[in-house]
Each structure stands twice: as C-alpha cells, then as structure tokens.
Design an enzyme around this catalytic site. Structure first.
Site, mmCIF file in Angstrom:
data_model
loop_
_atom_site.group_PDB
_atom_site.id
_atom_site.type_symbol
_atom_site.label_atom_id
_atom_site.label_comp_id
_atom_site.label_asym_id
_atom_site.label_seq_id
_atom_site.Cartn_x
_atom_site.Cartn_y
_atom_site.Cartn_z
ATOM 1 N N LYS B 84 0.800 -1.235 0.000
ATOM 2 C CA LYS B 84 0.000 0.000 0.000
ATOM 3 C C LYS B 84 0.832 1.285 0.000
ATOM 4 O O LYS B 84 0.373 2.335 -0.449
ATOM 5 C CB LYS B 84 -0.920 0.008 1.220
ATOM 6 C CG LYS B 84 -1.971 -1.085 1.198
ATOM 7 C CD LYS B 84 -3.177 -0.666 0.373
ATOM 8 C CE LYS B 84 -4.286 -1.706 0.449
ATOM 9 N NZ LYS B 84 -5.465 -1.292 -0.324
ATOM 10 N N SER B 109 -9.084 1.746 7.884
ATOM 11 C CA SER B 109 -8.453 1.425 9.169
ATOM 12 C C SER B 109 -7.410 0.326 8.987
ATOM 13 O O SER B 109 -6.826 -0.169 9.935
ATOM 14 C CB SER B 109 -9.516 0.977 10.168
ATOM 15 O OG SER B 109 -10.154 -0.182 9.687
#
Lengths: 376, 376
Positions: B84, B109
């Site tokens: 990511k 989250s």
C-alpha cells in the site's frame, strides 16, 4: 570407516575458497534492514517503546544509548531453513572420490541432519541419518524427503554413537560432524562474506557482526572470515541453566565441555567444540548472553515487525543488541555519536506456527524468570 | 476541500514514471523462490505431499499436472508491511503545493491508513486518519506512531464518511482513496516492474503474474504495468460468502459493487472499484477464487516452509496456483511440458502471532467448509 581430514588453514582465504565451492548450491539469502528495530536499539527507553517493558532492567538516564544501524542476514531463508547447508556442502565438496562413493553419515537430529541430507543429494552421495526411534514422525519424514536413509537408534548419546559406528562398519560412510571441524566452520563463515558485501551495498559498511553461539561453528567461521577486515565479531548465547558456556568459559579461561539446559533456544544447547572454541578465544571480541524473556521478545519483534519466521535460537544476537547493557555500553563507548553498523545473523527458521503459539502461552512464565534474574 | 484529480493515462509508461517518483521512499522487496512450493505446484498428487490433503478434491490421473516455477514478490516485507505504501507515496507525490500544505486524510483502518501515514510523514505533510472509536488500541497507537492524527468516528461507513467531510471542511485536507484512483493503481503497479526484473535476474523470465484482488488497486496496477510485455496477469480472490465479486462480475458482465463477507482474507472483503474493475475487465487474463481452507494451507506453507510472515489476504494467489484446477488446467494447456514461470505477489504481512495461532485453532472448521464445498 573413513576420517574427514583437513589440512586447510583457518584463514579468511580458506573461507573465500569455501565460498567459491558452495556458492552454486546455496541461496544468497537477503540482508534486510528495519527502521523500527534500529529505533528500538538506539533508545535507552525501551520500556516506553512498543511494549518492550523493562527488558533491560535499566531505563532512563542510567542506561546506555548507543546508535545502532542493523543489517539482518536472513539465513532462516537459506535452503533447509538454516545456515547449516553451508558447512555441510563444504564438507561434502572436500570428500575424496573414495569417500564420496561410500556416502556420509550423521547423528544430529536438528538442522544439521537436514542440511547434510540436502547437500548429499545435490552431490548424488548416499546419506544416512541416525535418529532416535522416538523422533517425531514429521522430522523423520522431512529428513527422508530430502533423500536420506534414516536409521533408528536409542535416544541417549552413547546409543546414537554406537549406531553410527555400526553403520560405518557396514558401509564405510564418513561421519560429518555438526560443528567442530575446520571444513564445517569454514563453510559457515561464508555467511560473513555475503553479509559484509550486502551491508556495503546497502550503504552500511559493517563495524561489527553479532552471531549466535551453540557448538560455535557459525561464530568461529564468521570470526575467521572477518580476520583482517576490521569488522569486530561478537557471540550471543542464551543464559538459562548456564547455557552461556562459551561466555563462562572465556571468563574462567577454560572451555566448558558439558551443558545441560532447557533454553527455548534449542539449537544452542550444545557446548562449544574444541576447534571452534580455540578460534573464538583468539578472534572473537566478546560473548554476551540473554534471558529467555529477551529471546521471546526478539522473536516477536522479528516475526511481527520484520515479517520473517525465526526460531528462538536465531535471534539471540538481536536480543544482545537490544537488551544487553554490557554490549550496549561497549557500542556507545567505542562508536560514539556516529554509531555502529551492526550485522546481525538470523541463523535459522525451522519452527512451526504451533511451536511459536506455544511460546506465547509461556510469556508470563518468562517474565517471572526475567524478574527473578534482575533481582539476583 | 480539494479533489485528487488525475490526467495520467493508464499505461505502462505511467507506471514507470510512478516508479521513478516512489523508488527513493520504498523498499526494493526481495523476490524469493522455493523448491518445496514449486514441487507442490508441479504435482497432481498434492494429497500425498506434505500433509496437503484433498485440497483440490481432485487427485490422481484426472487432475491437472502443470509445471510451475514460482517467483514470490515479498511485499509483506515492504515498509508498513504491505504494498500500500506504493500507491500512497505516488498519490502524495502528485499533490499540488496548495494541496500539500493542507494535508491528506483517509478513513481506511487497514494497511492503507498506515501506508498513508508513513508516506505523508516522509513528505512532511499533515495526515489525518478517521478511525472508529471502537478500534483496538494497538491499531490506533501504530497509526499515531507513524505521525498521523487519529480522529474518532462511529463505526458505520456513513458515520466515517461524515467525519471525513467534517474534517475536510475544517482543514481542506485531500482525501486519498485506498484503491479506486489512477494515482493509487499506477503506484501499486510498480510491484510488477520490480518483479519482472527480479525474475529475469533469477533466470525465470515471467510468463504470468498472479495477484490478490480486493478493491482491485494492486491487480489493475499490475495489469497496466504488464501491458505489451507478454506477461499474462491473473487475479485471485477468496470465495467465502461471495467474496469473489470480481470473478462473479466478470462472468455476469457487470461489476458487483457490494459484498458482505467474513473471509479470513480480511484485506479482500471490499468489492472492486469502478476504475480498477474497468482495467481488470480489459487487461486481466482471468480471475480465480479459493476456499478458506486453501488460504489457511497456503499461509501455513509460506510461514513454515518459506519462513516469511504473511497475512491470509496475501496468499490467495499462491492458493490459486496450488489448488485451483481451472487455473492449473489452463497452465498445463498453454505452457505444455516447458511449464510457466509464475510471479506470485505476497501483498502484506500485517498480522500477529496470536492471530495466526487463532487461525490454526479454526483449521478443523475450515476443513469442514472445504468438504462441504466439494460436495456441492
């Protein structure tokens, strides 16, 4: 029966030569870095960071605060899951043709046996492993899956040695010892050649290397490889039940040749050998030891933060860097504000998820041991 | 409030350009190989090998027996523990000076939030993460430790989105979406550039890449990076509760935009986005899906054999290669006896020892699910 004789000098050149021989058969394992672990190693307040609580028993202004940048040599990602393939492959490359034709034998039930099986299969040499008949089926199956013949024996050392002699009398196979032999230690030392080069490539030319010490093959090999390079070599041992035989021996001025310990670092339960201890005494800058709790904390940090699987024996070097005040004061004193680049050898990763989960269950118990040690 | 606008074409060249931008800020993660896993992938008798029992429900002469040599791209060893960071770093590098000064915001989250926090800190840009107030303290602490401000919200999607809007109205921060944006997918696609190069260096020039598909940022990015290279790209999803939304959408000819699943591959519970799905539909050669049990077996193999920590979402690609008869027949048919070199992307490793131990406890339950699926 045939003896494994060596006339190789224990020099850096011999390690370089070993490396040329084994290179095609081993992985060039990665050398990783971790900002999180560097940060942890470079603070005196481990009590405040990432749940590492009172590991050193020293916090605040009294504690050492060295600057440490680490390079982790991942022999847990090596073929067979440990550095042992290096020594085994080197020893096999030194067999005479007559010896090769009769095969090799060992009675280690740990990483060395699997490494020897792999190395022998690669050289198309028969390999026999003596294992106690009570060994777990998965261990037996793993050794066989690498192509070795497993011969069962009783579980005591004399029973296993008798089984080796019997098998040798029958086949003429050469015994390849797990650590206390020049071929083995020169092979294991090749770890350091790669690590030094990889650390240079990563912009962190090494000031020191810290490696685990059980039988001493890895540590003495690394010390041999680092001669004349300016890289200081340090050993790391578990302390439980006097498992720090090398550290104690060096202090007393005589090798301790027997140890009985149940440390979770089960690959480091053996005392150092005669050959390996001699090298360590001459060329290693210091040996430090750590508690069970410190080992467990290091396992957790490596698995959860660096995302690689390590067996408890593999992380005693990291535990020394993170937790041993003696080592940390030494770095702070010698390195000053510039700090040190420290190569840390992760020696192996042969464990299971179940075994690691089992360690976590014992975490509380380790904490108690830790606290008791701090009170002593 | 400020929109993240892109006029970049979704081409290989844009991925190459993204790579130049993010390279200094990310790890060049290792590409590993494993003889054990190649052997497992290249047999039809997985039932007999290493305790992998009836995973495919097909054994013996009826089963496909492709020849597969894998190269594993270890984004679990990436900064922040997942790929990511690539998309997040790329998106941040594309902010206008005005946007940069006002900071970035997200409400993921998971791995995206941590990646954004790291990327923002590296660029000295303020970062706000909206998290449900019921989040676990360790997750909150981890996000804060990377330098992000955590703002709490309710736990439903509308509550979180409202909190984002409120915060944006106050600060003017730019929302960085987790996957459905050109900047993000072009950043994630850089994984493929490295993997192709590393596979070449390892003597295994790639025929195909298999990557997990959740929101589709990684898969669509890789497909974009591979355009014109001849490397086929395949997606992998969990199947539980219809989590294979992309596979089902492609079959039905229309994107499925809502999924409710409790798959253990929790990073892949989201449906593919509009932008990512369009790329996947155009450029991906096929999407396959696997059972919970197959995912668990793949986790166990990777952790215990390859010695790297992976989260369940990370191994769905490997599970497809090992267990999906459709994929395996395709390889056997197209590759013939020469076989394929297959790049397999391990997307992340953000889990704990406790969570993995918890999965093992559920192993029996997964076996039942597996058996039920095979009966269906």
């Amino acid at each position: 029966m045939s003896a494994l004789e060596s006339d190789l000098p224990l020099t850096r050149e011999s390690v370089l030569e070993a490396h040329e021989r084994i290179k095609p058969h081993i992985h060039l394992t990665p050398a990783l870095t971790s900002r999180t672990l560097d940060r942890l190693a470079s603070t005196s307040r481990s009590a405040d960071v990432d749940g590492i609580k009172n590991a050193r028993g020293v916090t605040g202004d009294g504690a050492a605060r060295p600057v440490v940048r680490m390079v982790f040599k991942c022999e847990n990602l090596q073929r067979g899951g440990a550095f042992k393939i290096r020594g085994a492959t080197h020893a096999i490359s030194r067999l005479t043709p007559a010896q090769s034709s009769k095969g090799v034998i060992t009675h280690s039930s740990g990483n060395h046996a699997q490494a020897l099986a792999i190395a022998a299969a690669a050289a198309s040499i028969p390999c026999t492993v003596i294992m106690p008949s009570i060994s777990t089926p998965s261990k037996i199956a793993a050794t066989q899956s690498y192509g070795a013949s497993v011969v069962f024996s009783g579980s005591t050392a004399p029973e296993r040695e008798a089984a080796v002699r019997e098998e040798q009398a029958r086949t003429g196979a050469t015994l390849i010892p797990p650590y206390d032999h020049p071929f083995i230690l020169l092979g294991q030392g090749t770890v350091a050649l790669e690590l030094i080069e990889q650390a240079n490539a990563a912009g962190r030319p090494l000031d020191a290397i810290v490696a685990p010490c059980g039988g001493g093959g890895l540590l003495s090999g690394i010390a041999t490889a680092c001669r004349g390079t300016g890289v200081r070599v340090f050993g790391a041992e578990p302390r439980k039940d006097g498992a720090n035989d090398c550290q104690r021996g060096l202090k007393a001025g005589a090798r301790i040749d027997s140890v009985k310990t149940l440390t979770i670092a089960d690959g480091l339960r053996t005392p150092t050998g005669a050959v390996t201890y001699g090298v360590i005494e001459e060329s290693v800058a210091g040996v430090f030891s750590v508690t069970e709790w410190e080992i467990l904390m290091a396992v957790r940090l490596v698995v959860e933060r660096m995302k690689v699987l390590v067996e408890p024996s593999a992380v005693v070097g990291l535990a020394v860097v993170l937790f041993d005040e003696g080592f940390r004061r030494l770095v702070q004193r010698e390195a000053g504000e510039g700090g040190w680049n420290v190569g840390v050898v992760f020696s192996g990763g042969n464990t299971t998820l179940e075994a690691l989960a089992g360690l976590l269950v014992r975490e509380g118990e380790f904490t108690n041991e830790q606290e008791q040690l701090l009170r002593e």
